[in-house]
Design an enzyme around this catalytic site. Sequence first.
Site, PDB file in Angstrom:
ATOM      1  N   HIS A 168       0.847  -1.195   0.000  1.00 39.36           N
ATOM      2  CA  HIS A 168       0.000   0.000   0.000  1.00 39.36           C
ATOM      3  C   HIS A 168       0.886   1.249   0.000  1.00 39.36           C
ATOM      4  CE1 HIS A 168      -3.467  -2.507   0.875  1.00 39.36           C
ATOM      5  NE2 HIS A 168      -2.880  -2.989   1.948  1.00 39.36           N
ATOM      6  N   HIS A 191      -3.076 -11.158   4.505  1.00 42.83           N
ATOM      7  CA  HIS A 191      -2.582 -11.508   5.843  1.00 42.83           C
ATOM      8  C   HIS A 191      -2.644 -13.021   6.050  1.00 42.83           C
ATOM      9  CE1 HIS A 191      -4.936  -7.673   5.825  1.00 42.83           C
ATOM     10  NE2 HIS A 191      -3.706  -7.237   5.927  1.00 42.83           N
ATOM     11  N   GLU A 227       3.289  -6.651   2.409  1.00 44.53           N
ATOM     12  CA  GLU A 227       2.567  -5.470   2.898  1.00 44.53           C
ATOM     13  C   GLU A 227       3.513  -4.498   3.585  1.00 44.53           C
ATOM     14  OE1 GLU A 227      -0.895  -6.143   5.381  1.00 44.53           O
ATOM     15  OE2 GLU A 227      -1.785  -4.244   4.785  1.00 44.53           O
TER      16      GLU A 227
END
Lengths: 357, 357
Positions: free
Chosen positions: A22, A238, A298
Amino acid sequence: MLLVAVIASEDGTRMVIDCHGHYTTAPAQLGEYREAQRRAVEADPGHVGEKGIVDISDDELRASLEPNQLRLQRERGIDATLLSPRASWMGHHLGNEHTSRFWTEHCNDLIRRICDLYPANFVPVCQLPQSPGAGIASSVSELRRCVEELGFVGCNLNPDPSGGFWDGPTLDDPHWHPLYEVMCELDVPAMIHVSAACNPHFHSTGSHYLGADTTAFMQALTSGLFRDFPTMRWVIPHGGGAVPYHWGRFKGMAEEQGWQHLDELMGNVFFDTCVYHQAGIDLLVDVVPTTNVLFASEMVGAVKGIDPATGHAYDDTRRYVDAADLTDQQRAAIFEGNVRRVYPRLPDLDRQAKMER
Amino acid sequence: MLLVAVIASEDGTRMVIDCHGHYTTAPAQLGEYREAQRRAVEADPGHVGEKGIVDISDDELRASLEPNQLRLQRERGIDATLLSPRASWMGHHLGNEHTSRFWTEHCNDLIRRICDLYPANFVPVCQLPQSPGAGIASSVSELRRCVEELGFVGCNLNPDPSGGFWDGPTLDDPHWHPLYEVMCELDVPAMIHVSAACNPHFHSTGSHYLGADTTAFMQALTSGLFRDFPTMRWVIPHGGGAVPYHWGRFKGMAEEQGWQHLDELMGNVFFDTCVYHQAGIDLLVDVVPTTNVLFASEMVGAVKGIDPATGHAYDDTRRYVDAADLTDQQRAAIFEGNVRRVYPRLPDLDRQAKMER
């Protein structure tokens, strides 16, 4: 059921593609735009406003990425990252459907600019302008804009735009069908990813993210919705929340209750490797078919520290995948082949890297 | 920090004590009592009613247990089970605080009767008469009644009596303090266990149970509430939800955010072994200190089938613990010592068994 296809690079080398990153390091102007939106909606809940401008220069974009995501890519040997707007800032529960649309367009536009600046390093994935109580049409429009006009390869879909109250339609509700149909038409997957929680029971990147991952998987399993959308693909981030750790529980329940068997579901549902210790990754690749595991870290994200036990960053998931009990072919599938298969619009990153050199 | 104390039986043999079983096989009269309560509250939301009678004979209790929990205890070599009322039937969101009280008293009374019938096989754990919006006083009273008058050794605490809407006080809220104080005074732990979900987003024994486990752990971690209750003990069921699988994530977040370190939290928080496959148990005992793992199977419960891959029941967790990479001493701690340490009011089951013989 999709076929396995490990696609090697032209020169035979393998790439490492992170399917879950992100843009968490945006310059302050982005937050200021959002704050102004929030103030306007506080003053007038029906506020429409206009798209306006987020004034960030190319140099500022570079400065926000070079010491962060790009540095970590180099240090860890990650060739490219599928980059989407900051998940915790999607904030679908904030503002209204109009501000959500303009906010989303800006966030996605920034991702496109970053991918233009670094075409070998980043591939664009979009957020959707969801809003509690609103229809799905604006999300469909934004997905079309991003994929057809701007070259995005996937989207993030929030299964709970309320931010932790879970009071909207479940994922098997016809509410979502127009979006699913366009995902199938455009051949782009969705990562099922909530945003920040505003419910004090949930810690956003702790219990809310992981709980939502498990919840989304369970909704798919119990509803059998993929039988209606056999080519649709979901990535559960995740590491799939609690799912691989409780694989026997889900497998047993599915067999007992007559839901889809997990093997059948694996034609449509994939898990990323955002699990921040070796034992977790070992379990993931042990119980989940290798064809359904996509490399991801991530970063820069929820856990930025160094594990004192190893001296390495918790979120340096490449180390765990490198050390896991996998064949070279399996590892290549996780690092590249599976990502290309689930995100078929992914460009030929090798060629782009060579053109840059 | 509690000290490790593996207590051997008098004759040096070890026992296998299951810390997590529910009375899921009650005769139909229990459900009929509950249905009558629900109809009365539907007709009058303020309905108080009276405790009334649940007419179940001792023979009916025996008939409900012999072919189920008792048979499985024998087949699997489980000496005793900490038995509490059926978790999914606690239904704190149903009825009102009055019906919740009477319902809870009946459910707990039945558990006491079962333990009187089979004192070597079952040890009583109570549910609490929680009710959304109600105070905690009636739960405190029922805990005192069960422990001081009826010899119960622990309780089940529902962190979300709304049934999946998560709109009550969080676990660090002063709302709970009177209950925590009595738990400490009486030296009984709580298993943090939700009931059935009435929110369509959540599957009760799938996503709701596991999500709640992770949520409870996270609330303890971020709030540091055990610093105010240093002798209080919680058991997080279902292997801790997603927690052990994401141990690095929680450890890294705690270090980065300045929350309690996981090592410190392990003085108060324990995990059961209700994880229904070998890889999951292997991960649990690998990452969580052995001192913090308590044997449990939650049978007869959420998963009743046979794993076609092994030919054994998914919820026969003794097999997984037997096969895990543990020393004899560690295995004995998980099977008995840790359970006795966390539930110090546990009776001398060996002596009871011998007196029966």
